[in-house]
Design a protein around this motif. Structure first.
Motif, PDB file in Angstrom:
ATOM      1  N   GLU A 240       0.826  -1.203   0.000  1.00  0.00           N
ATOM      2  CA  GLU A 240       0.000   0.000   0.000  1.00  0.00           C
ATOM      3  C   GLU A 240       0.863   1.257   0.000  1.00  0.00           C
ATOM      4  O   GLU A 240       0.556   2.234  -0.691  1.00  0.00           O
ATOM      5  CB  GLU A 240      -0.935  -0.017   1.212  1.00  0.00           C
ATOM      6  N   GLU A 241       1.942   1.237   0.779  1.00  0.00           N
ATOM      7  CA  GLU A 241       2.848   2.380   0.812  1.00  0.00           C
ATOM      8  C   GLU A 241       3.523   2.588  -0.538  1.00  0.00           C
ATOM      9  O   GLU A 241       3.682   3.730  -1.019  1.00  0.00           O
ATOM     10  CB  GLU A 241       3.907   2.162   1.900  1.00  0.00           C
ATOM     11  N   LEU A 242       3.905   1.470  -1.171  1.00  0.00           N
ATOM     12  CA  LEU A 242       4.527   1.538  -2.495  1.00  0.00           C
ATOM     13  C   LEU A 242       3.544   2.108  -3.519  1.00  0.00           C
ATOM     14  O   LEU A 242       3.919   2.942  -4.355  1.00  0.00           O
ATOM     15  CB  LEU A 242       4.993   0.143  -2.915  1.00  0.00           C
TER      16      LEU A 242
ATOM     17  N   SER B 252       1.733   6.498  -6.910  1.00  0.00           N
ATOM     18  CA  SER B 252       0.685   7.447  -7.288  1.00  0.00           C
ATOM     19  C   SER B 252       1.174   8.882  -7.149  1.00  0.00           C
ATOM     20  O   SER B 252       0.939   9.728  -8.024  1.00  0.00           O
ATOM     21  CB  SER B 252      -0.559   7.239  -6.406  1.00  0.00           C
ATOM     22  N   ILE B 253       1.873   9.150  -6.038  1.00  0.00           N
ATOM     23  CA  ILE B 253       2.418  10.495  -5.834  1.00  0.00           C
ATOM     24  C   ILE B 253       3.435  10.836  -6.914  1.00  0.00           C
ATOM     25  O   ILE B 253       3.456  11.947  -7.461  1.00  0.00           O
ATOM     26  CB  ILE B 253       3.061  10.596  -4.432  1.00  0.00           C
TER      27      ILE B 253
ATOM     28  N   HIS C  83       3.261  13.710  -9.729  1.00  0.00           N
ATOM     29  CA  HIS C  83       4.389  14.642  -9.850  1.00  0.00           C
ATOM     30  C   HIS C  83       4.892  14.703 -11.288  1.00  0.00           C
ATOM     31  O   HIS C  83       5.147  15.789 -11.831  1.00  0.00           O
ATOM     32  CB  HIS C  83       5.508  14.204  -8.907  1.00  0.00           C
ATOM     33  N   ASN C  84       5.010  13.511 -11.904  1.00  0.00           N
ATOM     34  CA  ASN C  84       5.472  13.458 -13.295  1.00  0.00           C
ATOM     35  C   ASN C  84       4.471  14.133 -14.230  1.00  0.00           C
ATOM     36  O   ASN C  84       4.866  14.819 -15.186  1.00  0.00           O
ATOM     37  CB  ASN C  84       5.691  12.003 -13.721  1.00  0.00           C
ATOM     38  N   MET C  85       3.167  13.897 -13.969  1.00  0.00           N
ATOM     39  CA  MET C  85       2.136  14.526 -14.792  1.00  0.00           C
ATOM     40  C   MET C  85       2.194  16.040 -14.674  1.00  0.00           C
ATOM     41  O   MET C  85       2.078  16.765 -15.662  1.00  0.00           O
ATOM     42  CB  MET C  85       0.756  14.010 -14.388  1.00  0.00           C
ATOM     43  N   ASN C  86       2.388  16.522 -13.450  1.00  0.00           N
ATOM     44  CA  ASN C  86       2.503  17.970 -13.245  1.00  0.00           C
ATOM     45  C   ASN C  86       3.728  18.525 -13.955  1.00  0.00           C
ATOM     46  O   ASN C  86       3.676  19.598 -14.570  1.00  0.00           O
ATOM     47  CB  ASN C  86       2.573  18.281 -11.750  1.00  0.00           C
ATOM     48  N   ASN C  87       4.834  17.790 -13.873  1.00  0.00           N
ATOM     49  CA  ASN C  87       6.052  18.225 -14.561  1.00  0.00           C
ATOM     50  C   ASN C  87       5.860  18.232 -16.068  1.00  0.00           C
ATOM     51  O   ASN C  87       6.327  19.146 -16.758  1.00  0.00           O
ATOM     52  CB  ASN C  87       7.229  17.320 -14.184  1.00  0.00           C
ATOM     53  N   SER C  88       5.176  17.179 -16.587  1.00  0.00           N
ATOM     54  CA  SER C  88       4.924  17.098 -18.031  1.00  0.00           C
ATOM     55  C   SER C  88       4.060  18.267 -18.488  1.00  0.00           C
ATOM     56  O   SER C  88       4.297  18.854 -19.549  1.00  0.00           O
ATOM     57  CB  SER C  88       4.239  15.770 -18.376  1.00  0.00           C
ATOM     58  N   GLU C  89       3.054  18.612 -17.672  1.00  0.00           N
ATOM     59  CA  GLU C  89       2.194  19.741 -18.004  1.00  0.00           C
ATOM     60  C   GLU C  89       2.980  21.048 -17.983  1.00  0.00           C
ATOM     61  O   GLU C  89       2.814  21.906 -18.868  1.00  0.00           O
ATOM     62  CB  GLU C  89       1.034  19.800 -17.004  1.00  0.00           C
TER      63      GLU C  89
END
Length: 237
Positions: free
Chosen positions: A50-52, A57-58, A62-68
């Protein structure tokens, strides 16, 4: 004597049962401890999983935000490069950042070329097609004002051929027309009339008449590196 033996036998058997029960209890305790240990490990694995998943997900967010952010930055850089190239183009119409071929005129997101050399409408359209372009279609006021400033005379336009002669009209009235040419004409029938621009008017003449032509095509995207990078003088390192 026989009673003692019998009592001894019974006592012996009772002792064996007690030992068996104790062994069974000990086995049960071992099984319980083992199960408890394994359940604990399983819970630890579940918590780790679950932690993994949360970390993944985080990271994905983060990657999606960076890509945007990268995409928005690329768009902004492209807009800056295009505006800068327009300024450079005003001073030098053959600047290397120009997104049109040499001798073509750049306006907004399109390239235009004036083909001087009298040819029939169909021949002019084929020449434009050979440049991955088409005869000029004036469909907005910006292009209208741009073309009016050129003061073109006797240039074929991308208007569909007509069977009947059509009186002349102001060029301003043409941009709302639905008569702009939409497909290739391989066999143009003699006697049809095609539209051409002459100063601020649109006239119609037989499509086999000979006139100049103006072609248009979509400009390539401005290359950021050709605009933002400083030019190196001849002989420079």
């Amino acid at each position: 004597m026989s009673e003692e033996v019998t009592y001894a036998d019974i006592k012996f058997h009772d002792s064996s049962k007690t030992e068996n029960i104790q062994e069974f209890d000990q086995l049960g305790i071992k099984v319980y401890i083992t199960l408890k240990t394994e359940v604990g490990k399983l819970n630890e694995l579940q918590n780790f999983k679950e932690e993994l998943q949360r970390n993944i997900s985080i990271q994905l967010m983060h990657n999606m935000n960076n890509s945007e952010k990268i995409r928005n930055l690329s768009i902004t850089l492209q807009e800056i490069a295009t505006k800068l190239c327009h300024e450079l183009y005003r001073n030098n119409q053959e600047h290397k950042c120009k997104p049109c071929p040499k001798q073509w005129i750049w306006h907004e997101d399109s390239c235009y070329v004036l083909l001087e050399g009298y040819k029939a409408w169909q021949k002019s359209e084929k020449i434009c097609s050979s440049h991955n372009a088409s005869l000029l279609k004036i469909k907005n006021k910006s292009v209208l004002e741009f073309i009016k400033s050129r003061r073109l005379r006797a240039y074929w336009l991308g208007l569909s051929p007509r069977k009947d002669y059509t009186p002349s009209k102001l060029l301003d009235e043409t941009i709302i027309s639905s008569d702009w040419f939409r497909s290739n004409t391989n066999d143009l029938i003699n006697g049809k009339y095609c539209g051409y621009i002459h100063d601020l008017y649109v006239y119609y003449d037989e499509c086999t008449s000979l006139k100049n032509a103006v072609c248009e095509k979509l400009a390539n995207p401005v290359k950021i590196e050709s605009t933002l990078m400083k030019e190196v003088p001849d002989g420079g390192m």
